[in-house]
Design a protein around this motif. Structure first.
Motif, PDB file in Angstrom:
ATOM      1  N   GLN A  22       0.834  -1.207   0.000  1.00  0.00           N
ATOM      2  CA  GLN A  22       0.000   0.000   0.000  1.00  0.00           C
ATOM      3  C   GLN A  22       0.864   1.250   0.000  1.00  0.00           C
ATOM      4  OE1 GLN A  22      -1.281   1.517   3.534  1.00  0.00           O
ATOM      5  NE2 GLN A  22      -2.619   3.026   2.559  1.00  0.00           N
ATOM      6  N   ARG A  25       2.389   1.795  -3.325  1.00  0.00           N
ATOM      7  CA  ARG A  25       1.434   2.286  -4.312  1.00  0.00           C
ATOM      8  C   ARG A  25       1.082   3.738  -4.081  1.00  0.00           C
ATOM      9  NH1 ARG A  25      -2.608  -2.005  -6.686  1.00  0.00           N
ATOM     10  NH2 ARG A  25      -1.118  -3.693  -7.067  1.00  0.00           N
ATOM     11  N   VAL A  26       0.800   4.029  -2.813  1.00  0.00           N
ATOM     12  CA  VAL A  26       0.393   5.411  -2.502  1.00  0.00           C
ATOM     13  C   VAL A  26       1.511   6.382  -2.894  1.00  0.00           C
ATOM     14  CG1 VAL A  26      -0.053   6.995  -0.592  1.00  0.00           C
ATOM     15  CG2 VAL A  26      -1.227   4.811  -0.693  1.00  0.00           C
ATOM     16  N   ARG A  29       2.076   6.620  -6.676  1.00  0.00           N
ATOM     17  CA  ARG A  29       1.046   7.463  -7.276  1.00  0.00           C
ATOM     18  C   ARG A  29       1.321   8.916  -6.995  1.00  0.00           C
ATOM     19  NH1 ARG A  29      -4.318   5.309  -8.350  1.00  0.00           N
ATOM     20  NH2 ARG A  29      -5.130   7.334  -7.655  1.00  0.00           N
ATOM     21  N   LYS A 109       0.833   3.711  13.237  1.00  0.00           N
ATOM     22  CA  LYS A 109      -0.178   2.861  12.582  1.00  0.00           C
ATOM     23  C   LYS A 109      -1.408   2.842  13.478  1.00  0.00           C
ATOM     24  CE  LYS A 109       3.091  -0.327  10.427  1.00  0.00           C
ATOM     25  NZ  LYS A 109       3.721  -1.643  10.627  1.00  0.00           N
ATOM     26  N   PRO A 110      -2.616   2.736  13.000  1.00  0.00           N
ATOM     27  CA  PRO A 110      -2.900   2.786  11.555  1.00  0.00           C
ATOM     28  C   PRO A 110      -2.900   4.229  11.052  1.00  0.00           C
ATOM     29  CG  PRO A 110      -4.929   2.461  12.788  1.00  0.00           C
ATOM     30  CD  PRO A 110      -3.843   2.558  13.790  1.00  0.00           C
ATOM     31  N   PHE A 111      -2.288   4.414   9.951  1.00  0.00           N
ATOM     32  CA  PHE A 111      -2.258   5.766   9.384  1.00  0.00           C
ATOM     33  C   PHE A 111      -3.168   5.830   8.175  1.00  0.00           C
ATOM     34  CE2 PHE A 111       1.297   3.346   7.608  1.00  0.00           C
ATOM     35  CZ  PHE A 111       1.054   3.425   6.249  1.00  0.00           C
ATOM     36  N   LYS A 112      -3.568   7.010   7.836  1.00  0.00           N
ATOM     37  CA  LYS A 112      -4.382   7.212   6.648  1.00  0.00           C
ATOM     38  C   LYS A 112      -3.472   7.681   5.545  1.00  0.00           C
ATOM     39  CE  LYS A 112      -8.371   8.356   9.397  1.00  0.00           C
ATOM     40  NZ  LYS A 112      -8.876   9.527  10.089  1.00  0.00           N
ATOM     41  N   GLU A 113      -3.859   7.525   4.356  1.00  0.00           N
ATOM     42  CA  GLU A 113      -3.065   7.860   3.180  1.00  0.00           C
ATOM     43  C   GLU A 113      -2.505   9.281   3.274  1.00  0.00           C
ATOM     44  OE1 GLU A 113      -5.293   7.403  -0.473  1.00  0.00           O
ATOM     45  OE2 GLU A 113      -3.705   8.409  -1.636  1.00  0.00           O
ATOM     46  N   HIS A 114      -3.428  10.191   3.602  1.00  0.00           N
ATOM     47  CA  HIS A 114      -2.986  11.603   3.620  1.00  0.00           C
ATOM     48  C   HIS A 114      -1.952  11.868   4.722  1.00  0.00           C
ATOM     49  CE1 HIS A 114      -5.289  13.062   7.187  1.00  0.00           C
ATOM     50  NE2 HIS A 114      -6.083  12.032   6.854  1.00  0.00           N
ATOM     51  N   GLU A 118       1.645  13.430   4.015  1.00  0.00           N
ATOM     52  CA  GLU A 118       2.030  14.666   4.698  1.00  0.00           C
ATOM     53  C   GLU A 118       3.420  14.545   5.348  1.00  0.00           C
ATOM     54  OE1 GLU A 118      -2.436  16.196   5.897  1.00  0.00           O
ATOM     55  OE2 GLU A 118      -1.017  15.669   7.518  1.00  0.00           O
TER      56      GLU A 118
END
Lengths: 127, 1178
Positions: A22, A25-26, A29, A109-114, A118
């Protein structure tokens, strides 16, 4: 994230493959150059010394070698690399310890994409 | 001639005859060299008679060399061998010490009968030798004649001073015959002494070998003696030639010459004066009747006015007719001079000349007399002046004397002024008397410097014939008088220092007679004596006056005492006052009368012991006339008054001083007693019995009391218990236990009698007449008589604790004594109180200890230094010490582990500052060094208002500590476990998040994406609840406001990809929410925020969401409002067709809450639910 971010070379150290995936990928991208991944401390040290990444996202609790030891080792040979700790140990003491060992920053963790984007963005500009 | 033959016929007369007539000298000597025979020719040859020679030995007539020769050359063997003669030359000494050399023929004769030897000698009288002797004899005769012809005494004296030869003059002078002279010691003959006279030169000449002379006198004759030693050829002294010359005549002549020279000289000298030589004329009876002038000199002519040519050869009766009738009997007097050799001197006034001369007469020759005249006019004038002065001043002294002197001097010297003055301070002259122009001038004083008087003072004499005033311009008097002449002498004291001036001043040139200086000197000497007398008198007078004044007006009593009798010679006013006698009465008394302790004998001893120059001071008691006495200090010393020695006693009344001393002594005694008592009283070892003994002893001592008691009040029944009681009764009637005397308190609570009075009133008192005292109940049978009584109750804090009672003070009781006993009683009361409180304290301590021993914990008591004073048995056991180890001294700090000791000390210090008593944990240490945890609860111990130490309890917390550690361990294990769990949860959540996220990234359908975003939001919300909750398991609540902020932030960020600018705010109260309620609330909020984002701002590009929280104590009000388009009215929240709303409804229900929707300027959804763990269905 513009073209400059593209130049930021990132090594992802994470024993959990899905999480590693993940992140890769993040970040990809987002234009980061994921130069490699490692699933334990030893590998991280080898890859880091081999690849000279700009940023190393480093899990702490890993088999074989703990992330802290890897941080110490990498900091010894590559003091310019920006090691960002990514850990499920939600404790300030472990973060403090990691910072002492040579890490620049950290994300729980758990972290969010943003959240991930950041924190890494702070070090993308530096390269 | 055969001598042997001759000797063998020694008895033969013929042989004798031959020998007797032989010219040779034949002799024989025995072995001792004594003559056994010598022929008579010895007289002719040697000058000895045969008798004389027989007394001698051969040695005596041989010079030493000859004797030696003889001795050495006689060959004794020859005698045995009968072997002939030996011939040698020897030298013989004649009796007159001349010597004779002769040849001697010697032979040794051995007498076979006796076995003795003899020497036989024959000196040849050869014709040649004989001629020589003859000549010598002639010479000798000639010498003898000369010898005898000498008019001096001539003697030949042997070395041992025997007269060998004397000449005729000698015999004549001595009147002795040769037999009485020859052979006698010269001094016996010449000086009639037993030994040589000191002047005798013989001894000297022996040494010097030279002639010597001496003069000596004997029997009125003068002699000069000369001695010449005579030595023989061998330098041996053989005799003295002694001549003695009578020089008596010469001496007399010499003296006569000397005398006449003297006379002549005198004469010559006196010729300067008048001189006249006369011859006395006598009658047939040899009586002087006239004299004739033989010679006069010119001075005589001048003096007598008689002309030489008129008188020489003339009789005085012719020159001065009538002289024979002059009552002075001149002729008779001169006759005595001329005929009797008398001298006659007189002084004579020559009227026509107006001169005095001194006449002296003497007789230069019998029948003649010389008269000399000397001008003594000046001397006579001086003498007259002096005489006048002496006569005029005779019998005068002082001022009159001085006045006479100046007056007489002025007259004598025909001067205008005369001064006699004393030199004051060596600088000024103050006139004793001064006369100017015949008038007395009073009290004149002038500076000595720059005056002729200064010269006179310095040099003794000063004379100025004229212009004295111009020479001494500084002396005013000279200027005033226009003085010309001045003569002055100094008046000197016995040491020769000038003390005054005597001077005469004249306006004319001054002519002074000779001897003026001497006359004035004599006057000055007398004046000096007078001046000194006056000065001394004045000083004496002054000193006597001073003495008198001092004596009379002295502040002290003064007694002038006869040191022999001890009687008073004088006393002053003060002495009379002090003793109460009048002066006459006192003067009839002696020292012993006023000082009865001082007997006459003692007085005598005292006077003898007194040092002349050192007064002594003694204390005594004097008796007044009224027989009262008073203490005095007497200072006595010798004093000379009018050259009599007295004793002067200065007597000072020292009553006040004695009183002050006595008071001081008293105070000292009291203070000493109090100080010593205090020591005894505060000493912790003092027992009550001891205490009362001490108190009584000091009380009796201070008050001089025979009897007394010291008691305590029995706190139980109030009885007065006397612990000490001097024997007051014949037998002790009231004796309690322990031989204590109990004075019981009456049933009315009152005490009886004199002692009881003080206890009842609690007031000290004394009485010197106890029988008259109001409380007196009389004396019990057998009790000693009570003369006086003093008692002080011992009271402290108003409580009666004891009593001091005293009786029969030797000198009664006084306020002062009462005060002293009060002070003692005060101390005594304190001591009793202390003893009683100590007793109580001991009891309390006892109780404490009993309690402490019961407790299983360590109980201890330590003083300020931390020394353990008590620890219970539990303590000993806990720390492993024995009781004795503690008793030997143990510091509580030793019971703490070394690391805790500092803290322990600090905490003890704190105890005394704020007195808090927190239990403090320490690590304790046993005797064996092992350690164990304890909590110590300590309290400060305050005694007498001062920190004394600490008292504490030590609780062993070993077991508690162990339990705590177990819990701690369990807790950390739990933490580790939780941490691990949390990590796994987070990792798993992350896994989910990653999966969903990847699907979102993969998904192409917006619907699917939204759905996945919702899932992502839900996971986030759940994770957020987890992360908010503290993972150590202790946290059970979350902060809702903070939580909602993060939730909103996450959701709105996720949705930021939309072309919509949405802002949000979270406001209102912070609300703590139970973890159980957090999940449904988070789901509700998540759903509502998503809904708002999805639906509220459709057709808009921006919006704002407001989250509000209200704490309603029991309930929580949550509202989420947007400013969007507002929810459709068709949406039935109660019966929702969407999963979201259904979810929200269910969650609100789970929370037992309610939800409202208000659509106004957007949508407001308000949910309210009660706080708390009790939830519906759970």
């Amino acid at each position: 994230m513009g073209d400059e971010a593209n130049k930021t070379r990132v090594l992802v150290v994470e024993d959990e493959k899905i999480i590693s995936m993940q992140i890769t990928r993040v970040l990809s991208r987002a234009g980061y150059d994921i130069v490699g991944t490692a699933s334990d401390g030893n590998e991280a040290i080898i890859k880091a010394n081999e690849l000279h990444p700009d940023v190393i996202l480093m899990d702490l609790v890993m088999p074989r070698m703990h992330g802290l030891d890897a941080i110490k080792s990498i900091n010894g040979t590559l003091p310019q690399s920006n090691i960002i700790v990514v850990t499920g140990l939600q404790s300030k003491s472990i973060l403090t310890e990691a910072l002492k060992a040579g890490a620049k920053d950290g994300i729980f963790k758990p972290f969010k994409e943003h959240e991930l984007l950041e924190v890494i963005a702070k070090y993308a500009a530096e390269t | 001639m055969d001598t042997q033959e001759m000797l063998s016929q020694s008895d033969d007369n013929r042989f004798s005859y031959i020998l007797e007539n032989l010219g040779d000298l034949v002799w024989s000597v025995d072995m001792d060299l004594r003559f056994t025979y010598i022929s008579p020719s010895v007289r002719d040859i040697l000058g000895y008679s045969t008798d004389e020679i027989m007394e001698k030995t051969l040695t005596d007539i041989l010079v030493p060399e000859s004797f030696k020769l003889l001795k050495e050359n006689i060959i004794w063997e020859n005698a045995l061998n009968q072997d002939g003669w030996q011939i040698m030359e020897i030298e013989l000494i004649r009796k007159d010490y001349t010597t004779l050399k002769t040849e001697v023929k010697l032979s040794l004769i051995h007498h076979e009968k006796s076995g003795l030897f003899e020497i036989l000698g024959a000196c040849m009288n050869t014709s040649k030798e004989g001629g020589k002797t003859k000549k010598l004899e002639e010479a000798l005769n000639e010498w003898q004649n000369t010898f005898d012809a000498v008019t001096d005494i001539v003697a030949l004296i042997s070395p041992d001073l025997e007269i060998l030869k004397f000449n005729k003059e000698g015999y004549r002078r001595t009147g002795l015959k040769p037999e009485n002279v020859i052979g006698k010691k010269c001094y016996e003959i010449m000086h009639k002494t037993d030994s040589p006279i000191p002047e005798c030169p013989c001894a000297n000449t022996t040494e010097t070998k030279e002639a010597a002379k001496c003069e000596f006198s004997q029997d009125g004759y003068h002699y000069i003696a000369s001695v010449a030693p005579i030595f023989n050829e061998n330098n041996k002294l053989i005799a003295f030639a002694h001549t003695i010359k009578d020089i008596t005549d010469r001496k007399n002549v010499e003296e006569a010459v000397k005398e006449s020279e003297e006379q002549y000289r005198q004469l010559f000298e006196k010729m300067l004066d008048g001189f006249a030589l006369h011859k006395i004329v006598v009658d047939e009876h040899n009586k002087p009747i006239d004299y004739i002038f033989l010679e006069v000199n010119s001075e005589f002519e001048y003096l007598t006015g008689l002309k030489r040519e008129d008188i020489i050869g003339e009789k005085v009766t012719d020159v001065i007719p009538g002289i024979e009738d002059d009552p002075a009997h001149w002729i008779e007097i001169y006759g005595d001079v001329a005929l009797e050799g008398k001298e006659f001197n007189f002084e004579q006034y020559a009227e026509p000349l107006g001169m005095w001369y001194s006449v002296s007469t003497y007789s230069p020759k019998r029948g003649y007399f010389a008269v000399m005249y000397e001008d003594i006019t000046q001397r006579k004038l001086s003498e007259e002046a002096f005489q006048t002065i002496v006569e005029s001043t005779m019998g005068t002294i002082g001022q009159e004397y001085f006045d006479k002197i100046v007056d007489t001097l002025c007259n004598w010297l025909k001067a205008d002024c005369a001064i006699i003055g004393e030199i004051v301070n060596g600088e000024e002259v103050r006139t004793l008397s001064m006369i100017v122009d015949g008038k007395q001038v009073e009290n004149y004083q002038y500076k000595l410097a720059g005056t002729p008087c200064e010269d006179a003072a310095d040099k003794g004499y000063s004379f100025h014939q004229n212009s004295v005033s111009s020479q001494y311009p500084q002396m005013k008097k000279l200027q005033e008088l226009k003085a010309q002449g001045y003569v002055g002498v100094s008046i000197r004291n016995i040491s020769g220092n000038p003390i005054g001036i005597l001077c005469v001043i004249s306006r004319q040139n001054m002519k002074i007679p000779i001897h003026t200086r001497e006359v004035m000197g004599i006057i000055a000497a007398k004046a000096s004596a007078e001046l000194e007398r006056i000065q001394a008198e004045s000083a004496l007078k002054q000193s006597e006056e001073q003495f008198r004044t001092l004596f009379e007006h002295a502040g002290e009593a003064l007694f002038l005492i006869d040191p022999k009798k001890g009687s008073f010679i004088d006393v002053n006013e003060r002495a009379c006052e002090a003793l109460g006698y009048n002066k006459d009465e006192l003067l009839n008394l002696t020292v012993s009368d006023i000082d009865p302790a001082f007997s006459k004998d003692q007085f005598n001893v005292f006077v003898r012991s007194l040092n002349k120059d050192k007064p002594v001071t003694v204390d005594a008691k004097y008796k007044r006339k009224d027989q009262s006495d008073f203490p005095v200090e007497i200072r006595t010393g010798f004093i000379d008054i009018n050259s009599k020695t007295h004793l002067l006693s200065l007597v000072r009344d020292i009553t006040l001083r004695k009183q002050a001393e006595e008071k001081l002594q008293w105070e000292l005694d009291v203070n000493k007693a109090l100080a010593e008592l205090s020591n005894a009283l505060i000493s912790p070892t003092t027992q009550l019995d001891e205490l009362v003994q001490i108190v009584l002893a000091y009380s009796q001592n201070l008050t001089n009391c025979e009897h007394g008691f010291v008691s305590t009040i029995d706190p139980e029944n109030g009885d007065n218990v006397a612990h000490t009681l001097t024997k007051m009764m014949d037998s002790c009637l009231i004796t309690g236990e322990d031989k204590r005397t109990v004075f019981p308190r009456g049933p009315d609570g009152r005490y009886k009698g004199l002692w009881g009075f003080a206890l009842n009133t609690k007031r000290p008192y004394y009485t010197n007449s106890p029988r008259e005292h109001e409380a007196s109940t009389g004396i019990p049978q057998g009790h000693i008589p009570l003369k006086n009584f003093l008692t002080v109750p011992a009271v402290i804090g108003g409580i009666l604790v004891g009593q001091i009672a005293l009786a029969n003070a030797n000198d009664g009781f006084t306020d002062r004594k009462l005060e002293a006993i009060r002070q003692i009683a005060h101390l005594y009361a304190l001591a009793i109180y202390r003893m009683q409180t100590e007793g109580q304290l001991r009891e309390s301590e006892e109780k404490f200890r009993e309690l402490a021993e019961l407790l299983p914990e360590t109980i201890f008591l330590a003083n300020e230094e931390g020394m353990l004073t008590f620890v219970n048995q539990a303590g000993l056991e806990a720390f492993g010490y024995s009781e004795s180890e503690i008793d030997n001294g143990f510091n509580v700090m030793d019971a703490l582990s070394p690391g805790d000791r500092q803290r322990g000390l600090e905490n003890i210090a704190l105890l005394f500052t704020d007195s808090k008593t927190p239990g403090t944990e320490y690590m304790a240490q046993r005797k064996d060094g092992s350690k164990f945890p304890v909590v110590i609860y300590a309290n400060p111990v305050i005694r007498d208002g001062k920190p004394w130490g600490i008292r504490g309890i030590v609780v062993d917390i070993t077991h508690r500590k162990q339990a705590e550690e177990q819990i701690e361990r369990a807790l950390s294990e739990k933490k580790l476990l939780l941490s691990e769990l949390k990590h796994r949860v987070n990792n798993n959540l992350q896994l989910l998040m990653s999966m969903v996220n990847m699907w979102v990234l993969e998904s192409e359908s917006e619907e699917a994406k939204d759905a996945l975003h919702e899932v992502e939001g839900l996971i986030s919300a759940m994770a957020l609840v987890h992360s908010e909750a503290q993972i150590d398991g202790t946290a059970k609540r979350i902060q809702l406001k903070k939580f909602l902020t993060e939730l909103a932030n996450g959701i709105i960020k996720i949705r930021s990809h939309m072309d919509l600018e949405v802002t949000y705010s979270v406001e209102g109260d912070e609300v703590w929410l139970d973890l159980d309620q957090a999940n449904p609330v988070s789901l509700i909020a998540n759903e509502l925020l998503l809904n708002a984002l999805k639906h509220a701002f459709i057709g808009r590009d921006s919006g704002h969401i407001t989250v509000s929280l209200k704490d309603k104590d029991d309930a929580v009000n949550l509202s989420i409002k947007d400013n969007g388009v507002g929810i459709s009215k068709e949406v039935d929240l109660k019966k929702p067709d969407s999963l979201g709303l259904d979810l929200i409804n269910n969650m609100v229900e789970q929370l037992n809450g309610k939800m409202d929707i208000i659509v106004k300027d957007g949508t407001l959804i308000e949910i309210e639910f009660p706080k708390g763990v009790e939830q519906n269905g759970r």
